[in-house]
Design a protein around this motif. Structure first.
Motif, PDB file in Angstrom:
ATOM      1  N   SER A 167       0.821  -1.219   0.000  1.00  0.00           N
ATOM      2  CA  SER A 167       0.000   0.000   0.000  1.00  0.00           C
ATOM      3  C   SER A 167       0.853   1.267   0.000  1.00  0.00           C
ATOM      4  O   SER A 167       0.370   2.329  -0.376  1.00  0.00           O
ATOM      5  CB  SER A 167      -0.950   0.006   1.187  1.00  0.00           C
ATOM      6  OG  SER A 167      -0.221  -0.084   2.395  1.00  0.00           O
ATOM      7  N   ASN A 168       2.119   1.166   0.396  1.00  0.00           N
ATOM      8  CA  ASN A 168       2.991   2.338   0.384  1.00  0.00           C
ATOM      9  C   ASN A 168       3.918   2.383  -0.817  1.00  0.00           C
ATOM     10  O   ASN A 168       4.665   3.353  -0.997  1.00  0.00           O
ATOM     11  CB  ASN A 168       3.840   2.394   1.653  1.00  0.00           C
ATOM     12  CG  ASN A 168       3.005   2.717   2.865  1.00  0.00           C
ATOM     13  OD1 ASN A 168       2.050   3.494   2.787  1.00  0.00           O
ATOM     14  ND2 ASN A 168       3.352   2.108   3.991  1.00  0.00           N
ATOM     15  N   THR A 169       3.906   1.334  -1.626  1.00  0.00           N
ATOM     16  CA  THR A 169       4.826   1.270  -2.755  1.00  0.00           C
ATOM     17  C   THR A 169       4.113   1.113  -4.092  1.00  0.00           C
ATOM     18  O   THR A 169       4.691   1.390  -5.123  1.00  0.00           O
ATOM     19  CB  THR A 169       5.795   0.092  -2.607  1.00  0.00           C
ATOM     20  OG1 THR A 169       5.047  -1.133  -2.645  1.00  0.00           O
ATOM     21  CG2 THR A 169       6.561   0.176  -1.301  1.00  0.00           C
ATOM     22  N   GLY A 170       2.903   0.639  -4.076  1.00  0.00           N
ATOM     23  CA  GLY A 170       2.150   0.451  -5.311  1.00  0.00           C
ATOM     24  C   GLY A 170       2.545  -0.756  -6.124  1.00  0.00           C
ATOM     25  O   GLY A 170       2.110  -0.922  -7.266  1.00  0.00           O
ATOM     26  N   LYS A 171       3.369  -1.630  -5.559  1.00  0.00           N
ATOM     27  CA  LYS A 171       3.837  -2.791  -6.309  1.00  0.00           C
ATOM     28  C   LYS A 171       2.665  -3.684  -6.722  1.00  0.00           C
ATOM     29  O   LYS A 171       1.699  -3.845  -5.982  1.00  0.00           O
ATOM     30  CB  LYS A 171       4.809  -3.609  -5.460  1.00  0.00           C
ATOM     31  CG  LYS A 171       6.105  -2.902  -5.142  1.00  0.00           C
ATOM     32  CD  LYS A 171       7.069  -3.826  -4.438  1.00  0.00           C
ATOM     33  CE  LYS A 171       6.596  -4.162  -3.046  1.00  0.00           C
ATOM     34  NZ  LYS A 171       7.572  -5.039  -2.339  1.00  0.00           N
ATOM     35  N   LEU A 172       2.790  -4.286  -7.877  1.00  0.00           N
ATOM     36  CA  LEU A 172       1.800  -5.227  -8.377  1.00  0.00           C
ATOM     37  C   LEU A 172       2.396  -6.627  -8.408  1.00  0.00           C
ATOM     38  O   LEU A 172       3.564  -6.810  -8.718  1.00  0.00           O
ATOM     39  CB  LEU A 172       1.350  -4.854  -9.783  1.00  0.00           C
ATOM     40  CG  LEU A 172       0.577  -3.546  -9.940  1.00  0.00           C
ATOM     41  CD1 LEU A 172       0.295  -3.267 -11.412  1.00  0.00           C
ATOM     42  CD2 LEU A 172      -0.730  -3.616  -9.169  1.00  0.00           C
TER      43      LEU A 172
ATOM     44  N   TYR B 216       6.197   7.070  -8.536  1.00  0.00           N
ATOM     45  CA  TYR B 216       6.580   5.671  -8.373  1.00  0.00           C
ATOM     46  C   TYR B 216       6.931   5.052  -9.724  1.00  0.00           C
ATOM     47  O   TYR B 216       6.175   5.176 -10.686  1.00  0.00           O
ATOM     48  CB  TYR B 216       5.436   4.890  -7.731  1.00  0.00           C
ATOM     49  CG  TYR B 216       5.041   5.454  -6.379  1.00  0.00           C
ATOM     50  CD1 TYR B 216       4.170   6.530  -6.277  1.00  0.00           C
ATOM     51  CD2 TYR B 216       5.552   4.893  -5.215  1.00  0.00           C
ATOM     52  CE1 TYR B 216       3.825   7.051  -5.042  1.00  0.00           C
ATOM     53  CE2 TYR B 216       5.200   5.401  -3.982  1.00  0.00           C
ATOM     54  CZ  TYR B 216       4.336   6.487  -3.897  1.00  0.00           C
ATOM     55  OH  TYR B 216       4.003   7.001  -2.668  1.00  0.00           O
TER      56      TYR B 216
ATOM     57  N   TYR C 262       8.912   1.414 -11.647  1.00  0.00           N
ATOM     58  CA  TYR C 262       9.184  -0.012 -11.439  1.00  0.00           C
ATOM     59  C   TYR C 262       9.882  -0.607 -12.659  1.00  0.00           C
ATOM     60  O   TYR C 262       9.618  -0.197 -13.787  1.00  0.00           O
ATOM     61  CB  TYR C 262       7.861  -0.778 -11.227  1.00  0.00           C
ATOM     62  CG  TYR C 262       6.907  -0.110 -10.268  1.00  0.00           C
ATOM     63  CD1 TYR C 262       5.990   0.838 -10.720  1.00  0.00           C
ATOM     64  CD2 TYR C 262       6.917  -0.427  -8.917  1.00  0.00           C
ATOM     65  CE1 TYR C 262       5.113   1.465  -9.843  1.00  0.00           C
ATOM     66  CE2 TYR C 262       6.039   0.188  -8.035  1.00  0.00           C
ATOM     67  CZ  TYR C 262       5.144   1.134  -8.503  1.00  0.00           C
ATOM     68  OH  TYR C 262       4.290   1.748  -7.638  1.00  0.00           O
TER      69      TYR C 262
ATOM     70  N   TYR D 162      10.263  -4.438 -14.292  1.00  0.00           N
ATOM     71  CA  TYR D 162       9.842  -5.826 -14.288  1.00  0.00           C
ATOM     72  C   TYR D 162      10.588  -6.564 -15.402  1.00  0.00           C
ATOM     73  O   TYR D 162      10.976  -5.978 -16.407  1.00  0.00           O
ATOM     74  CB  TYR D 162       8.349  -5.956 -14.574  1.00  0.00           C
ATOM     75  CG  TYR D 162       7.417  -5.462 -13.487  1.00  0.00           C
ATOM     76  CD1 TYR D 162       7.007  -4.132 -13.445  1.00  0.00           C
ATOM     77  CD2 TYR D 162       6.928  -6.335 -12.515  1.00  0.00           C
ATOM     78  CE1 TYR D 162       6.132  -3.678 -12.454  1.00  0.00           C
ATOM     79  CE2 TYR D 162       6.059  -5.895 -11.534  1.00  0.00           C
ATOM     80  CZ  TYR D 162       5.670  -4.567 -11.508  1.00  0.00           C
ATOM     81  OH  TYR D 162       4.806  -4.125 -10.536  1.00  0.00           O
TER      82      TYR D 162
ATOM     83  N   TYR E 200      12.328  -1.126  -7.633  1.00  0.00           N
ATOM     84  CA  TYR E 200      11.352  -0.080  -7.767  1.00  0.00           C
ATOM     85  C   TYR E 200      11.837   1.173  -7.041  1.00  0.00           C
ATOM     86  O   TYR E 200      12.828   1.147  -6.303  1.00  0.00           O
ATOM     87  CB  TYR E 200       9.977  -0.520  -7.244  1.00  0.00           C
ATOM     88  CG  TYR E 200       9.934  -0.834  -5.770  1.00  0.00           C
ATOM     89  CD1 TYR E 200      10.304  -2.088  -5.303  1.00  0.00           C
ATOM     90  CD2 TYR E 200       9.496   0.109  -4.841  1.00  0.00           C
ATOM     91  CE1 TYR E 200      10.255  -2.395  -3.960  1.00  0.00           C
ATOM     92  CE2 TYR E 200       9.451  -0.192  -3.499  1.00  0.00           C
ATOM     93  CZ  TYR E 200       9.824  -1.452  -3.060  1.00  0.00           C
ATOM     94  OH  TYR E 200       9.766  -1.749  -1.724  1.00  0.00           O
TER      95      TYR E 200
ATOM     96  N   VAL F 109      10.216   4.786  -5.037  1.00  0.00           N
ATOM     97  CA  VAL F 109       9.047   5.527  -4.545  1.00  0.00           C
ATOM     98  C   VAL F 109       9.261   7.030  -4.643  1.00  0.00           C
ATOM     99  O   VAL F 109       8.439   7.798  -4.145  1.00  0.00           O
ATOM    100  CB  VAL F 109       8.678   5.118  -3.108  1.00  0.00           C
ATOM    101  CG1 VAL F 109       8.349   3.629  -3.059  1.00  0.00           C
ATOM    102  CG2 VAL F 109       9.790   5.462  -2.134  1.00  0.00           C
TER     103      VAL F 109
ATOM    104  N   SER G 261       3.443   4.763 -11.723  1.00  0.00           N
ATOM    105  CA  SER G 261       2.106   4.994 -11.189  1.00  0.00           C
ATOM    106  C   SER G 261       2.185   6.128 -10.177  1.00  0.00           C
ATOM    107  O   SER G 261       3.268   6.591  -9.826  1.00  0.00           O
ATOM    108  CB  SER G 261       1.529   3.731 -10.544  1.00  0.00           C
ATOM    109  OG  SER G 261       2.312   3.332  -9.438  1.00  0.00           O
TER     110      SER G 261
ATOM    111  N   ARG H 257      -0.013   7.996  -6.594  1.00  0.00           N
ATOM    112  CA  ARG H 257      -1.026   7.829  -5.547  1.00  0.00           C
ATOM    113  C   ARG H 257      -1.674   9.166  -5.252  1.00  0.00           C
ATOM    114  O   ARG H 257      -1.004  10.161  -5.060  1.00  0.00           O
ATOM    115  CB  ARG H 257      -0.393   7.250  -4.282  1.00  0.00           C
ATOM    116  CG  ARG H 257      -1.399   6.930  -3.197  1.00  0.00           C
ATOM    117  CD  ARG H 257      -0.812   6.061  -2.114  1.00  0.00           C
ATOM    118  NE  ARG H 257       0.290   6.676  -1.402  1.00  0.00           N
ATOM    119  CZ  ARG H 257       0.861   6.147  -0.327  1.00  0.00           C
ATOM    120  NH1 ARG H 257       0.431   5.009   0.138  1.00  0.00           N
ATOM    121  NH2 ARG H 257       1.861   6.763   0.259  1.00  0.00           N
TER     122      ARG H 257
ATOM    123  N   TRP I 236      -4.508   4.513  -5.316  1.00  0.00           N
ATOM    124  CA  TRP I 236      -3.521   4.320  -6.351  1.00  0.00           C
ATOM    125  C   TRP I 236      -4.151   4.275  -7.733  1.00  0.00           C
ATOM    126  O   TRP I 236      -5.262   3.798  -7.912  1.00  0.00           O
ATOM    127  CB  TRP I 236      -2.795   2.999  -6.121  1.00  0.00           C
ATOM    128  CG  TRP I 236      -1.839   3.041  -4.995  1.00  0.00           C
ATOM    129  CD1 TRP I 236      -2.101   2.761  -3.693  1.00  0.00           C
ATOM    130  CD2 TRP I 236      -0.470   3.373  -5.077  1.00  0.00           C
ATOM    131  NE1 TRP I 236      -0.954   2.895  -2.946  1.00  0.00           N
ATOM    132  CE2 TRP I 236       0.060   3.276  -3.773  1.00  0.00           C
ATOM    133  CE3 TRP I 236       0.380   3.746  -6.128  1.00  0.00           C
ATOM    134  CZ2 TRP I 236       1.396   3.541  -3.488  1.00  0.00           C
ATOM    135  CZ3 TRP I 236       1.705   4.003  -5.849  1.00  0.00           C
ATOM    136  CH2 TRP I 236       2.199   3.900  -4.550  1.00  0.00           C
TER     137      TRP I 236
END
Lengths: 113, 115
Positions: free
Chosen positions: A96-101, B31, B33, B35, B48, B50, B94, B96, B101
């Motif tokens: 919830s603090n990083t947004g990782k999926l 943010y 990332y 992959y 990743y 933040v 992404s 928030r 989000w």
């Protein structure tokens, strides 16, 4: 451990033959379930976000639904242009603090004319 | 209306060579990332960030390093490439809001082959 499993791995349909793709999840607090479409050689393209059990969303021939354990992507009367890999992903309380999926392995759909 | 742009799109490396993959986003997202996508494995998170100046390890970080010197850029480095790093790499971003989000926005991918 948070986990996402998609089935089937591959699906072949005739044009107009409706079907459903499954995404089962085991997570410690769901903060969103996402469906993406991925065409060969391209990046995932966002389709839907679902947040709570009972929620449904539609876009053209696609309808996504969510229960407490799984999500379905229903494809009604598919066309050849619906052929793609469909990815399911979840965002959890732990991210919830990083947004990782966390992604499932994907279902590759082929629709034949 | 570029979104997330990855450079290069294709690359072939010899074992032991190094390279950097560049990801740039023009959406002012905090943010970002990296992959990797392998057949039957789905998308797995490498590293990743933040925010500018911060990075963290994901699920499969070994053999990779990252840097986020500018908010709009996220670099993925391979110091000594190995055949096991042959994969398709995707960058995503992404943000928030007070309401929650957004979805992740993806680049078009970089196909890397290590021989």
């Amino acid at each position: 451990e948070d986990q996402v499993t998609q089935s089937p791995e591959a699906l072949r349909l005739q044009e107009g033959e409706s079907s459903s793709l499954n995404c089962s999840y085991t997570v410690s607090g769901l903060r969103g379930l996402f469906w993406y479409r991925q065409d060969p050689g391209k990046g995932p393209e966002f389709l839907f976000t679902l947040y709570s059990a009972g929620e449904e969303k539609e876009k053209e021939r696609l309808k996504a639904t969510l229960t407490k354990k799984e999500s379905f992507l229903h494809i009604t009367a598919p066309k050849p242009e619906d052929s793609a890999t469909y990815l399911c992903a979840v965002r959890t309380h732990g991210s919830s603090n990083t947004g990782k999926l966390i992604f499932g392995q994907g279902t590759t759909l082929q629709v034949k004319p | 209306n570029a979104g997330v742009t990855q450079t290069p799109k294709f690359r072939v490396l010899k074992t032991g060579q190094s390279m950097t993959l560049l990801c740039a986003q023009d959406m002012n997202h905090e943010y970002m990332y990296w992959y990797r996508q392998d057949p039957g494995m789905g998308l797995r998170l490498i590293h990743y960030s933040v925010g500018e100046g911060t990075t963290a390890k994901g699920e499969v970080p070994d053999g990779y390093n990252v840097s986020r010197l500018k908010k709009q850029n996220f670099l993925l480095g391979l110091e000594s490439a190995a055949p096991s790093q042959t994969s398709v790499y995707f960058c995503a971003s992404s943000y928030r809001t007070t309401g929650g989000w957004t979805e992740a926005f993806f680049g078009q991918g970089t196909r890397l082959t290590v021989v």
